[in-house]
Design an enzyme around this catalytic site. Sequence first.
Site, short mmCIF file in Angstrom:
data_model
loop_
_atom_site.label_atom_id
_atom_site.label_comp_id
_atom_site.label_asym_id
_atom_site.label_seq_id
_atom_site.Cartn_x
_atom_site.Cartn_y
_atom_site.Cartn_z
N ASP A 31 0.85 -1.19 0.00
CA ASP A 31 0.00 0.00 0.00
C ASP A 31 0.89 1.24 0.00
O ASP A 31 1.92 1.26 0.66
CB ASP A 31 -0.92 0.01 1.25
CG ASP A 31 -2.16 0.85 1.05
OD1 ASP A 31 -2.02 2.07 0.85
OD2 ASP A 31 -3.27 0.29 1.07
N GLY A 36 -5.21 4.94 2.10
CA GLY A 36 -5.17 4.01 3.22
C GLY A 36 -4.55 4.66 4.46
O GLY A 36 -3.89 5.69 4.35
N TYR A 143 -14.21 6.14 -13.52
CA TYR A 143 -13.92 5.08 -12.54
C TYR A 143 -14.53 3.75 -13.00
O TYR A 143 -13.86 2.71 -13.00
CB TYR A 143 -14.46 5.50 -11.17
CG TYR A 143 -14.50 4.38 -10.15
CD1 TYR A 143 -13.33 3.91 -9.56
CD2 TYR A 143 -15.72 3.79 -9.78
CE1 TYR A 143 -13.38 2.87 -8.63
CE2 TYR A 143 -15.77 2.77 -8.85
CZ TYR A 143 -14.59 2.31 -8.28
OH TYR A 143 -14.64 1.27 -7.37
N1 LIG Z 1 -15.93 1.24 -0.99
C1 LIG Z 1 -16.81 0.82 -1.87
O1 LIG Z 1 -18.01 1.10 -1.74
C2 LIG Z 1 -16.39 -0.02 -3.04
C3 LIG Z 1 -17.39 -0.53 -3.89
C4 LIG Z 1 -17.01 -1.32 -4.98
C5 LIG Z 1 -15.69 -1.61 -5.19
N2 LIG Z 1 -14.73 -1.11 -4.35
C6 LIG Z 1 -13.33 -1.45 -4.62
O2 LIG Z 1 -12.78 -2.00 -3.45
C7 LIG Z 1 -11.39 -1.70 -3.40
C8 LIG Z 1 -11.06 -1.11 -2.04
O3 LIG Z 1 -11.79 0.09 -1.87
P1 LIG Z 1 -11.85 0.87 -0.47
O4 LIG Z 1 -13.22 1.38 -0.31
O5 LIG Z 1 -11.23 0.04 0.58
O6 LIG Z 1 -10.93 2.12 -0.79
P2 LIG Z 1 -9.65 2.70 -0.01
O7 LIG Z 1 -9.32 3.98 -0.70
O8 LIG Z 1 -9.90 2.72 1.45
O9 LIG Z 1 -8.57 1.59 -0.35
C9 LIG Z 1 -7.74 1.64 -1.49
C10 LIG Z 1 -6.33 1.38 -1.00
O10 LIG Z 1 -5.46 1.35 -2.14
C11 LIG Z 1 -4.29 2.09 -1.79
N3 LIG Z 1 -3.71 2.58 -3.05
C12 LIG Z 1 -4.23 3.47 -3.92
N4 LIG Z 1 -3.39 3.68 -4.95
C13 LIG Z 1 -2.32 2.88 -4.73
C14 LIG Z 1 -1.12 2.67 -5.44
N5 LIG Z 1 -0.84 3.32 -6.59
N6 LIG Z 1 -0.21 1.79 -4.95
C15 LIG Z 1 -0.46 1.14 -3.77
N7 LIG Z 1 -1.58 1.31 -3.04
C16 LIG Z 1 -2.50 2.18 -3.52
C17 LIG Z 1 -4.78 3.21 -0.90
O11 LIG Z 1 -3.75 3.79 -0.10
C18 LIG Z 1 -5.82 2.48 -0.06
O12 LIG Z 1 -5.24 1.90 1.08
C19 LIG Z 1 -11.11 -0.77 -4.57
O13 LIG Z 1 -10.54 -1.52 -5.62
C20 LIG Z 1 -12.46 -0.26 -4.95
O14 LIG Z 1 -12.53 0.09 -6.32
C21 LIG Z 1 -15.05 -0.32 -3.29
#
Ligand SMILES: NC(=O)c1ccc[n+]([C@@H]2O[C@H](COP(=O)([O-])OP(=O)(O)OC[C@H]3O[C@@H](n4cnc5c(N)ncnc54)[C@H](O)[C@@H]3O)[C@@H](O)[C@H]2O)c1
Length: 308
Positions: A31, A36, A143
């Site tokens: 990460d 995060g 997105y």
């Molecule tokens: N939250 C929702 O409602 C939802 C719904 C559908 C899908 N998703 C998917 O679930 C996954 C997690 O989402 P979330 O809600 O936990 O979001 P979040 O932003 O809390 O988690 C994403 C994580 O990815 C890390 N990250 C981003 N870019 C990065 C990079 N270039 N290199 C390394 N780490 C990187 C961030 O620091 C973060 O910890 C995502 O793929 C998102 O598209 C989320």
Amino acid sequence: MKVLVTGGAGFVGSHLIERLLEQDCNVVCLDNFSSGKRINLETFKDKITLIEGNILNLEDVQPALEDVEYVYHLAAQISVTQSVRDPLHDASININGFINLLNAILKSSVKRIVYVSTGGAIYGEPPHIPASETTPEEPISPYGLSKLVGEKYLKWYNTTHGLSYAIIRPANIYGPRQDPLGEAGVISIFLGRLLKQKSLEIYGDGFDTRDYVFVKDIAAICTSAMASTENDTYNAGTGDQTSLLDLVEIIGHMTRLPIKKEFKPPRRGDVKNIALDITKAKKILKWNPETSLSEGIQTTWEWFKSTT
Ligand SMILES: NC(=O)c1ccc[n+]([C@@H]2O[C@H](COP(=O)([O-])OP(=O)(O)OC[C@H]3O[C@@H](n4cnc5c(N)ncnc54)[C@H](O)[C@@H]3O)[C@@H](O)[C@H]2O)c1
């Protein structure tokens, strides 16, 4: 069993890591902490290997894959609004970053990958709700587009290189640790604002509907999909639509706090109505969302009160 969780310091990733630790997995978290948080890893940080790095950099990705058998790919730019503002940034992480990871996986010991895509943004405005996996993908935001392109690349790596995969398309995920200050995650945003006695901002007329699924249920479908050997795609929601106005009612009832609604113009890229048909995940993965909306909101509210 050694597993890599990309985006493990995020909201969903940190719950998935907790579940994997319960299953005695040896967990590596990659990460870059762009969204995060270290606090998300606090209770189990001594039990995992943390690699602070970017999925776009091969020198970060390669060491994270050392001796890893299974990969959960969650690292992403997750905001629809941000993707509308800056589609290039969204694509660089959600498409280029994913391709970089997939290329590195081909040179590693990885046997299978679970890719967390989106069910809330991939179908656009579907002709029928709940949308099933056979509903045409017509995203209306960058997105949604970048997540769909990621799915297509993953299928190409499967047909060309034999990489085993499962794709999860979650609806709107909510629960403890979701960022109340972000642009995604309306339940957390509402609860966070309520705690600060602020108004609840409603984009549009309040009749937009979403399918809200609790974060621990998403962690469960991810591990079920990894345990399966099928190369396939699964919606992950509840099948139920809840309007923003109904959500405000539920939250008001639960928190017993006075609520002030503030209506704002709809945001570009947001779909009007969505809910997901989860028949396939129920049948093939034997997965069922176990948490009702009221139980999930209650748990999330208790967590917000205890941490704020
Ligand atoms: N939250 C929702 O409602 C939802 C719904 C559908 C899908 N998703 C998917 O679930 C996954 C997690 O989402 P979330 O809600 O936990 O979001 P979040 O932003 O809390 O988690 C994403 C994580 O990815 C890390 N990250 C981003 N870019 C990065 C990079 N270039 N290199 C390394 N780490 C990187 C961030 O620091 C973060 O910890 C995502 O793929 C998102 O598209 C989320």
